[in-house]
Design a protein around this motif. Structure first.
Motif, PDB file in Angstrom:
ATOM      1  N   VAL A 197       1.036  -1.448   0.256  1.00  0.00           N
ATOM      2  CA  VAL A 197       0.186  -0.088  -0.174  1.00  0.00           C
ATOM      3  C   VAL A 197       0.943   0.749   0.353  1.00  0.00           C
ATOM      4  O   VAL A 197       0.471   2.258   0.238  1.00  0.00           O
ATOM      5  CB  VAL A 197      -0.932  -0.161   1.073  1.00  0.00           C
ATOM      6  N   ILE A 198       2.055   1.377   0.988  1.00  0.00           N
ATOM      7  CA  ILE A 198       2.875   2.333   0.691  1.00  0.00           C
ATOM      8  C   ILE A 198       3.679   2.197  -0.485  1.00  0.00           C
ATOM      9  O   ILE A 198       4.011   3.304  -1.365  1.00  0.00           O
ATOM     10  CB  ILE A 198       3.898   2.046   1.857  1.00  0.00           C
ATOM     11  N   VAL A 199       4.186   1.418  -0.943  1.00  0.00           N
ATOM     12  CA  VAL A 199       4.551   1.337  -2.020  1.00  0.00           C
ATOM     13  C   VAL A 199       3.720   2.315  -3.427  1.00  0.00           C
ATOM     14  O   VAL A 199       3.393   3.012  -4.322  1.00  0.00           O
ATOM     15  CB  VAL A 199       5.308   0.274  -3.249  1.00  0.00           C
ATOM     16  N   ILE A 200       2.041   1.626  -3.759  1.00  0.00           N
ATOM     17  CA  ILE A 200       0.943   2.252  -4.583  1.00  0.00           C
ATOM     18  C   ILE A 200       0.849   3.808  -4.132  1.00  0.00           C
ATOM     19  O   ILE A 200       1.171   4.206  -5.431  1.00  0.00           O
ATOM     20  CB  ILE A 200       0.091   1.151  -4.283  1.00  0.00           C
ATOM     21  N   LEU A 201       0.608   3.913  -3.052  1.00  0.00           N
ATOM     22  CA  LEU A 201       0.137   5.860  -2.566  1.00  0.00           C
ATOM     23  C   LEU A 201       1.908   6.254  -3.400  1.00  0.00           C
ATOM     24  O   LEU A 201       1.717   7.991  -3.767  1.00  0.00           O
ATOM     25  CB  LEU A 201      -0.178   6.083  -1.497  1.00  0.00           C
ATOM     26  N   GLU A 202       2.867   5.888  -3.068  1.00  0.00           N
ATOM     27  CA  GLU A 202       3.526   6.760  -3.731  1.00  0.00           C
ATOM     28  C   GLU A 202       4.137   6.870  -4.870  1.00  0.00           C
ATOM     29  O   GLU A 202       3.999   8.068  -6.043  1.00  0.00           O
ATOM     30  CB  GLU A 202       5.542   6.095  -3.052  1.00  0.00           C
ATOM     31  N   THR A 203       3.646   5.692  -5.533  1.00  0.00           N
ATOM     32  CA  THR A 203       3.772   5.470  -7.350  1.00  0.00           C
ATOM     33  C   THR A 203       2.320   6.758  -7.515  1.00  0.00           C
ATOM     34  O   THR A 203       2.407   7.214  -8.253  1.00  0.00           O
ATOM     35  CB  THR A 203       3.327   4.294  -7.473  1.00  0.00           C
ATOM     36  N   LEU A 204       1.379   6.948  -6.911  1.00  0.00           N
ATOM     37  CA  LEU A 204      -0.082   7.402  -7.841  1.00  0.00           C
ATOM     38  C   LEU A 204       0.333   8.111  -7.150  1.00  0.00           C
ATOM     39  O   LEU A 204       0.140   9.665  -7.888  1.00  0.00           O
ATOM     40  CB  LEU A 204      -1.390   6.764  -6.549  1.00  0.00           C
ATOM     41  N   GLU A 232      -4.917  -4.940   7.556  1.00  0.00           N
ATOM     42  CA  GLU A 232      -4.145  -3.783   7.278  1.00  0.00           C
ATOM     43  C   GLU A 232      -3.378  -3.123   6.268  1.00  0.00           C
ATOM     44  O   GLU A 232      -3.581  -1.525   5.744  1.00  0.00           O
ATOM     45  CB  GLU A 232      -2.410  -4.587   7.522  1.00  0.00           C
ATOM     46  N   ALA A 233      -3.768  -3.860   4.512  1.00  0.00           N
ATOM     47  CA  ALA A 233      -4.261  -3.092   3.264  1.00  0.00           C
ATOM     48  C   ALA A 233      -5.202  -2.256   3.822  1.00  0.00           C
ATOM     49  O   ALA A 233      -4.401  -0.905   2.954  1.00  0.00           O
ATOM     50  CB  ALA A 233      -3.891  -4.110   2.170  1.00  0.00           C
ATOM     51  N   TYR A 234      -6.401  -2.628   4.107  1.00  0.00           N
ATOM     52  CA  TYR A 234      -6.918  -1.744   3.557  1.00  0.00           C
ATOM     53  C   TYR A 234      -7.750  -0.157   4.707  1.00  0.00           C
ATOM     54  O   TYR A 234      -7.612   1.147   3.832  1.00  0.00           O
ATOM     55  CB  TYR A 234      -8.510  -2.000   3.857  1.00  0.00           C
ATOM     56  N   LEU A 235      -7.111  -0.694   5.751  1.00  0.00           N
ATOM     57  CA  LEU A 235      -6.950   0.605   7.327  1.00  0.00           C
ATOM     58  C   LEU A 235      -5.713   1.904   6.519  1.00  0.00           C
ATOM     59  O   LEU A 235      -5.513   2.639   6.074  1.00  0.00           O
ATOM     60  CB  LEU A 235      -6.498  -0.053   7.900  1.00  0.00           C
ATOM     61  N   GLY A 236      -4.194   0.920   5.711  1.00  0.00           N
ATOM     62  CA  GLY A 236      -3.002   1.285   5.880  1.00  0.00           C
ATOM     63  C   GLY A 236      -4.372   3.010   4.218  1.00  0.00           C
ATOM     64  O   GLY A 236      -3.738   4.030   4.356  1.00  0.00           O
ATOM     65  N   MET A 237      -4.617   2.394   3.212  1.00  0.00           N
ATOM     66  CA  MET A 237      -5.126   3.002   1.888  1.00  0.00           C
ATOM     67  C   MET A 237      -6.508   4.093   2.370  1.00  0.00           C
ATOM     68  O   MET A 237      -6.590   4.981   2.529  1.00  0.00           O
ATOM     69  CB  MET A 237      -5.237   2.528   1.269  1.00  0.00           C
TER      70      MET A 237
END
Length: 346
Positions: A197-204, A232-237
């Motif tokens: 999720v961290i990598v996805i957010l950084e990319t977007l 964890e993944a849902y909450l992170g996003m």
């Protein structure tokens, strides 16, 4: 006496409003997210082989996009031969048994995305499929969800290699851009899901910065998170303050269909694993709008916040099995009906 000119001018001054009463044209967009289940040679009980499931999956995709040209299809667990079958089917071409064939990009539908194992054709794709007569492709990339996102690699405690597919598309009719992205997070590694999720957010955020016009680029992310809303993944996003769950931004009376998006192939045996794990996320940050107060959709919108490109019209979870008992997949297709304001407010 000295202050009178000031008050004379101030009496005609109006503070800027965050709303506009001027109608603005909108662009319709339907987003589909569907984990179609890879074409396994060792099917589960009640799971039919891909040649039997393929026409059912294709029919559902065609049904959901037939009367709305501006539709974008995001898929997960797609092997190369499945991508060929689906693109051929969507483009009105016969299926092919030649696995070395390139997917048919056009005349109606094209795709971006790569096989996760080698960045080419091996392993599962998470493709973004779009209509070529509606959208112009400006940019695309594949990101590996790992500490080395620029090359094929497995991250942290993941059981499999995982990817994010990104595409910047432009409406040919208006020049409005949208960032479309698709992913499939790992089913085994909680640390992998959290860090992905961290990598996805950084990319977007990076792509948004590079391709935004008027300091804004509407974004959606579609995919299988392998995470329930309390994990964890849902909450992170959800806690990122950057992307929002479409389901939560859709009024209950505008939601259609099922609640669960993962069913398995045996509803009794897989009951503990069933849940809502497939999502469509919208962003960035304050760019999501509530549906209009009226239930009557129109092509012009008023009283919309200036920083809001998205209008949320509907959300649906489609059935994955019918009277014949053949499951299209162990997941259900998630559909979002949206509108984009195509003109910025002066």
């Amino acid at each position: 006496m000295h202050f009178w000119p000031f008050f004379t001018q101030a009496s005609t001054f109006q503070f800027p409003s965050i709303f506009s009463n001027t109608p603005h044209p909108t662009l319709q967009l339907r987003v589909l997210s569907f984990n179609i289940r890879y074409a396994t040679s060792s099917p589960f009980t009640n799971e039919k082989p891909w040649p039997e499931r393929f026409p059912l999956v294709l029919n559902q995709l065609q049904h959901e996009t037939r009367f709305l040209d501006a539709s974008i299809i995001c898929l997960q667990e797609v092997l190369h031969n499945q991508l060929i079958d689906l693109l051929n089917g969507l483009n009105g071409l016969p299926p092919s048994s030649d696995e070395s064939q390139a997917p048919a990009d056009g005349p109606i539908w094209a795709h971006v995305g790569e096989g996760r194992d080698d960045g080419d054709t091996k392993g599962e794709y998470s493709p973004v499929i779009y209509p070529v007569n509606i959208f112009r492709l400006l940019h695309h990339e594949t990101i590996w969800l790992s500490p080395t996102p620029d090359r094929p690699s497995k991250g942290w405690d993941a059981g499999s290699t995982r990817i994010l597919t990104v595409a910047v598309l432009e409406y040919k009719s208006s020049g409005q851009r949208v960032l479309a992205s698709a992913t499939h997070l790992d089913n085994e590694g909680p640390e992998s899901r959290k860090n992905s999720v961290i990598v996805i957010l950084e990319t977007l955020k990076r792509v948004e910065k590079d391709w935004a016009t008027d300091n804004l680029l509407p974004i959606f992310l579609a995919g299988d998170f392998n995470s329930f809303p309390d994990q964890e993944a849902y909450l992170g996003m959800a806690r990122s303050d950057y992307m929002y769950d479409l389901h939560e931004y859709t009024k209950p009376k505008r939601r259609y269909g099922e609640q669960l998006t993962y069913t398995g192939f045996d509803s009794d045996k897989d009951k503990d694993e069933q849940g809502r794990i497939d999502f469509i996320w919208l962003g960035p940050k304050d760019g999501v709008c509530s549906p209009p107060k009226s239930d009557n959709s129109s092509t012009a919108v008023t009283n919309v916040p200036k920083n809001c490109p998205w209008i949320v019209d509907g959300y649906a979870v489609l059935p994955n099995v019918f009277e014949d008992g053949v499951y299209l997949s162990d997941h259900r297709c998630v559909v979002g009906d949206l509108r984009l304001r195509c003109c910025s407010i002066a």
